[in-house]
Design a protein around this motif. Structure first.
Motif, PDB file in Angstrom:
ATOM      1  N   LYS A   1      61.323  21.246  34.598  1.00 16.77           N
ATOM      2  CA  LYS A   1      60.956  21.445  36.004  1.00 16.77           C
ATOM      3  C   LYS A   1      59.868  20.462  36.438  1.00 16.77           C
ATOM      4  O   LYS A   1      59.414  20.494  37.593  1.00 16.77           O
ATOM      5  CB  LYS A   1      60.477  22.880  36.235  1.00 16.77           C
ATOM      6  CG  LYS A   1      61.597  23.904  36.112  1.00 16.77           C
ATOM      7  CD  LYS A   1      61.077  25.311  36.330  1.00 16.77           C
ATOM      8  CE  LYS A   1      62.185  26.343  36.184  1.00 16.77           C
ATOM      9  NZ  LYS A   1      61.666  27.706  36.087  1.00 16.77           N
ATOM     10  N   LEU A   2      59.413  19.650  35.521  1.00 13.61           N
ATOM     11  CA  LEU A   2      58.401  18.647  35.843  1.00 13.61           C
ATOM     12  C   LEU A   2      58.897  17.323  35.273  1.00 13.61           C
ATOM     13  O   LEU A   2      59.020  17.163  34.059  1.00 13.61           O
ATOM     14  CB  LEU A   2      57.051  19.053  35.221  1.00 13.61           C
ATOM     15  CG  LEU A   2      55.808  18.284  35.621  1.00 13.61           C
ATOM     16  CD1 LEU A   2      55.533  18.394  37.114  1.00 13.61           C
ATOM     17  CD2 LEU A   2      54.596  18.811  34.848  1.00 13.61           C
ATOM     18  N   GLN A   3      59.217  16.414  36.179  1.00 13.02           N
ATOM     19  CA  GLN A   3      59.759  15.115  35.760  1.00 13.02           C
ATOM     20  C   GLN A   3      58.618  14.135  35.502  1.00 13.02           C
ATOM     21  O   GLN A   3      57.567  14.210  36.138  1.00 13.02           O
ATOM     22  CB  GLN A   3      60.661  14.547  36.867  1.00 13.02           C
ATOM     23  CG  GLN A   3      61.729  15.505  37.350  1.00 13.02           C
ATOM     24  CD  GLN A   3      62.639  15.960  36.227  1.00 13.02           C
ATOM     25  OE1 GLN A   3      63.032  15.167  35.379  1.00 13.02           O
ATOM     26  NE2 GLN A   3      62.955  17.253  36.204  1.00 13.02           N
TER      27      GLN A   3
ATOM     28  N   LYS B   1      49.121  25.109  29.389  1.00 12.95           N
ATOM     29  CA  LYS B   1      50.186  26.085  29.169  1.00 12.95           C
ATOM     30  C   LYS B   1      51.220  26.002  30.296  1.00 12.95           C
ATOM     31  O   LYS B   1      52.432  25.939  30.059  1.00 12.95           O
ATOM     32  CB  LYS B   1      49.579  27.493  29.097  1.00 12.95           C
ATOM     33  CG  LYS B   1      50.536  28.547  28.603  1.00 12.95           C
ATOM     34  CD  LYS B   1      49.819  29.871  28.420  1.00 12.95           C
ATOM     35  CE  LYS B   1      50.828  30.976  28.144  1.00 12.95           C
ATOM     36  NZ  LYS B   1      50.198  32.292  28.198  1.00 12.95           N
ATOM     37  N   GLU B   2      50.717  25.964  31.525  1.00 10.60           N
ATOM     38  CA  GLU B   2      51.613  25.887  32.685  1.00 10.60           C
ATOM     39  C   GLU B   2      52.402  24.579  32.675  1.00 10.60           C
ATOM     40  O   GLU B   2      53.623  24.556  32.885  1.00 10.60           O
ATOM     41  CB  GLU B   2      50.777  26.005  33.967  1.00 10.60           C
ATOM     42  CG  GLU B   2      51.598  25.966  35.242  1.00 10.60           C
ATOM     43  CD  GLU B   2      50.721  26.076  36.499  1.00 10.60           C
ATOM     44  OE1 GLU B   2      49.647  26.703  36.440  1.00 10.60           O
ATOM     45  OE2 GLU B   2      51.134  25.507  37.530  1.00 10.60           O
ATOM     46  N   LEU B   3      51.716  23.479  32.416  1.00  9.33           N
ATOM     47  CA  LEU B   3      52.371  22.162  32.440  1.00  9.33           C
ATOM     48  C   LEU B   3      53.383  22.031  31.304  1.00  9.33           C
ATOM     49  O   LEU B   3      54.475  21.479  31.485  1.00  9.33           O
ATOM     50  CB  LEU B   3      51.306  21.062  32.356  1.00  9.33           C
ATOM     51  CG  LEU B   3      50.364  20.974  33.573  1.00  9.33           C
ATOM     52  CD1 LEU B   3      49.108  20.180  33.231  1.00  9.33           C
ATOM     53  CD2 LEU B   3      51.085  20.352  34.768  1.00  9.33           C
ATOM     54  N   GLY B   4      53.023  22.546  30.120  1.00 12.37           N
ATOM     55  CA  GLY B   4      53.938  22.481  28.979  1.00 12.37           C
ATOM     56  C   GLY B   4      55.212  23.269  29.237  1.00 12.37           C
ATOM     57  O   GLY B   4      56.323  22.822  28.909  1.00 12.37           O
ATOM     58  N   THR B   5      55.063  24.425  29.853  1.00 13.04           N
ATOM     59  CA  THR B   5      56.233  25.238  30.197  1.00 13.04           C
ATOM     60  C   THR B   5      57.134  24.508  31.185  1.00 13.04           C
ATOM     61  O   THR B   5      58.359  24.465  31.024  1.00 13.04           O
ATOM     62  CB  THR B   5      55.771  26.591  30.781  1.00 13.04           C
ATOM     63  OG1 THR B   5      54.953  27.242  29.813  1.00 13.04           O
ATOM     64  CG2 THR B   5      56.963  27.481  31.128  1.00 13.04           C
TER      65      THR B   5
END
Lengths: 332, 332
Positions: A297-299, A287-291
């Protein structure tokens, strides 16, 4: 006339380095679906370092990949036919169908995914097993405090790239180790690490020392060997080492840890882990990574081989570090 | 005429192996006690492997022993004079007065002990730092479950002997590693370990394999080197390694860990520790250990050198494994 499913089997175990001879491409007719089954057209196949371990029958955390069966691997794709009420044609799914173009399943281990904001391929990378691996090792083993320094090997890779970005978000200094100036530049300029050491430049320990002026508090180890020796020599008291990969040792070359006494003198924690044993963290982590991915915010970066027939070559290249970011095979 | 205090100073640092030349016996007149001070006649001096680390000025968990000062060390003895209200002549005390016959203190770091049921020497062994070291590593790092197997190196020593007996009391299988048939017999017959492997017999891995038919779940490592390599190769998944000592490496000989990848494939935990960083456990641990010794449920053995002048030789012999059980120097 039944459709043909192209598959890649493991037909022999490596003696030393893995080679293309260990694999064989076969064509198999697809059987009609039984009640309760669902059929998926795989769009992406994930290639990961752990697969090298499965090719051997040495003692490891997983049973070896059986010979003459489809190579194991994560996949994402689209349901094309279903006799299972939980799935309908058009559903996007992530599963473990392995190195083949079509997968057939009773639905177990198959997860529906939403590709509105996160592309299908990312579910095999930052929002999949590699991402959760990074999340677990960083948050549950290293648990960096603001101001601490975290070193990550294979920093431009699928796992390492997420580790460093999460470390930065936790307020830590993130230092990567990667092979070559292009990867190092990407790690710093695109991923936002504070520094990246090029292990191919031939001055690993001194370069790492310069990049870690306050020593190292956390080490996320994806490689082993010289990089781990160098990082160990920079560890501060009470440092934590998350052991995730030993890619350099998979071919059976002896790769001793040169100064294990540092584990004592610095009172270090080392924890080897495999993320599939920690399924409890997956929902929160995904959930955190998908968001983060949806919010840019995550390249992440991908190297995509085209066509199932090129999977063995892409896999062997990845073991030698020829990929740049997550190695995938696009099947459609 | 003031009384003479004999002291042993560290006067040089070892180049390679430690030697008698590194020490010097001096005679120093005792100054009159100041207000608040207490003077102790030391009865026993503790000799411990950690002292070898302090002799070097290499990076370690502790500041090096300063040159031309009294060598560090734990002591037990009797108060002979006091200008401190907390102590009176005749009190038995444990402290860190080091390698000398008399100690003078403002009372800080000095603890009163009761030698009614536990002899003074035991407060330097099973009811002292070695005992708490064993207690911490076993209970807080290995935490053995009933039926698990715990391997302990230097099993007849001050720490190892306690580790195995506590492991047995926790319902685990205790397997020692020790040098020579006499020590191994003692470990099994007197201490009650299930088995003990003689590393001097030249067949360490095979003997350890035979002694650990169900593999190894916990390793309490006091030595490092070949024994650790062998134990690592026997570790079960999710095993725990408490790293307490690397005596074989103190002389600077390279001592790599041969197969660090096993830490990953078996998802092992390794934790280096030094018991002085865990003072919170000392009261509970000492209470438990003192009760066990008083009730004769915890066996221990001592090698006692006579006279301060023999401390260096006894210390160097201990580093080579010449002692049998806790090495002490009797000063009176």
């Amino acid at each position: 006339m039944s459709q043909i499913n192209r598959q890649i089997l493991l037909v022999s175990r490596p003696q030393g380095a893995a080679s293309a001879d260990n694999f064989k491409l076969v064509e198999t007719p697809l059987a009609p679906l039984a009640d309760g089954e669902v059929r998926v057209r795989n769009h992406y196949l994930s290639l990961d370092p752990y697969m090298r371990g499965r090719m051997s029958d040495a003692k490891s955390y997983a049973t070896p990949q059986p010979l003459n069966e489809v190579m194991i691997g994560g996949t994402t794709g689209e349901v094309i036919e279903s006799k299972n009420a939980a799935f309908k044609p058009g559903d996007k799914v992530v599963g473990m169908f392995g190195w083949q173009e079509f997968g057939t399943s009773d639905g177990k281990g198959l997860g529906k995914i939403d590709d509105t904001h996160v592309p299908l391929s990312a579910y095999l990378g930052p929002v999949g097993m590699p991402g959760v691996t990074a999340w677990y090792g960083l948050n549950r083993i290293i648990a960096p405090k603001a101001g601490e320094t975290v070193v990550v090997s294979a920093a431009s890779g699928a796992v390492g790239s997420v580790v460093g970005q999460l470390a930065k978000q936790a307020g830590a200094r993130a230092v990567g180790i990667a092979g070559g100036p292009d990867k190092c530049r990407y790690v710093v300029e695109t991923l936002g690490f504070d520094a990246c050491v090029d292990y191919k430049a031939g001055n690993l320990y001194q370069d790492l020392k310069a990049a870690t002026p306050d020593g190292v508090d956390g080490c996320f180890e994806n490689v082993g060997g010289e990089g781990l020796d160098a990082t160990l020599a920079r560890m501060n008291a009470h440092g934590r080492i998350a052991l995730c990969g030993f890619i350099a040792g998979y071919d059976g070359a002896p790769m001793p840890l040169k100064h294990p006494a540092l584990l004592l003198t610095q009172r270090l924690l080392v924890q080897g882990f495999i993320v599939s044993e920690h399924m409890d963290v997956w929902p929160d982590a995904l959930k955190e990574l998908g968001t983060l991915v949806a919010q840019k915010k995550l390249q992440y970066r991908e190297t995509v081989a085209q066509g199932l027939e090129n999977a063995p070559e892409a896999f062997l290249g990845m073991l030698k570090g020829h990929n740049f970011g997550k190695q995938l095979v696009k099947l459609i």
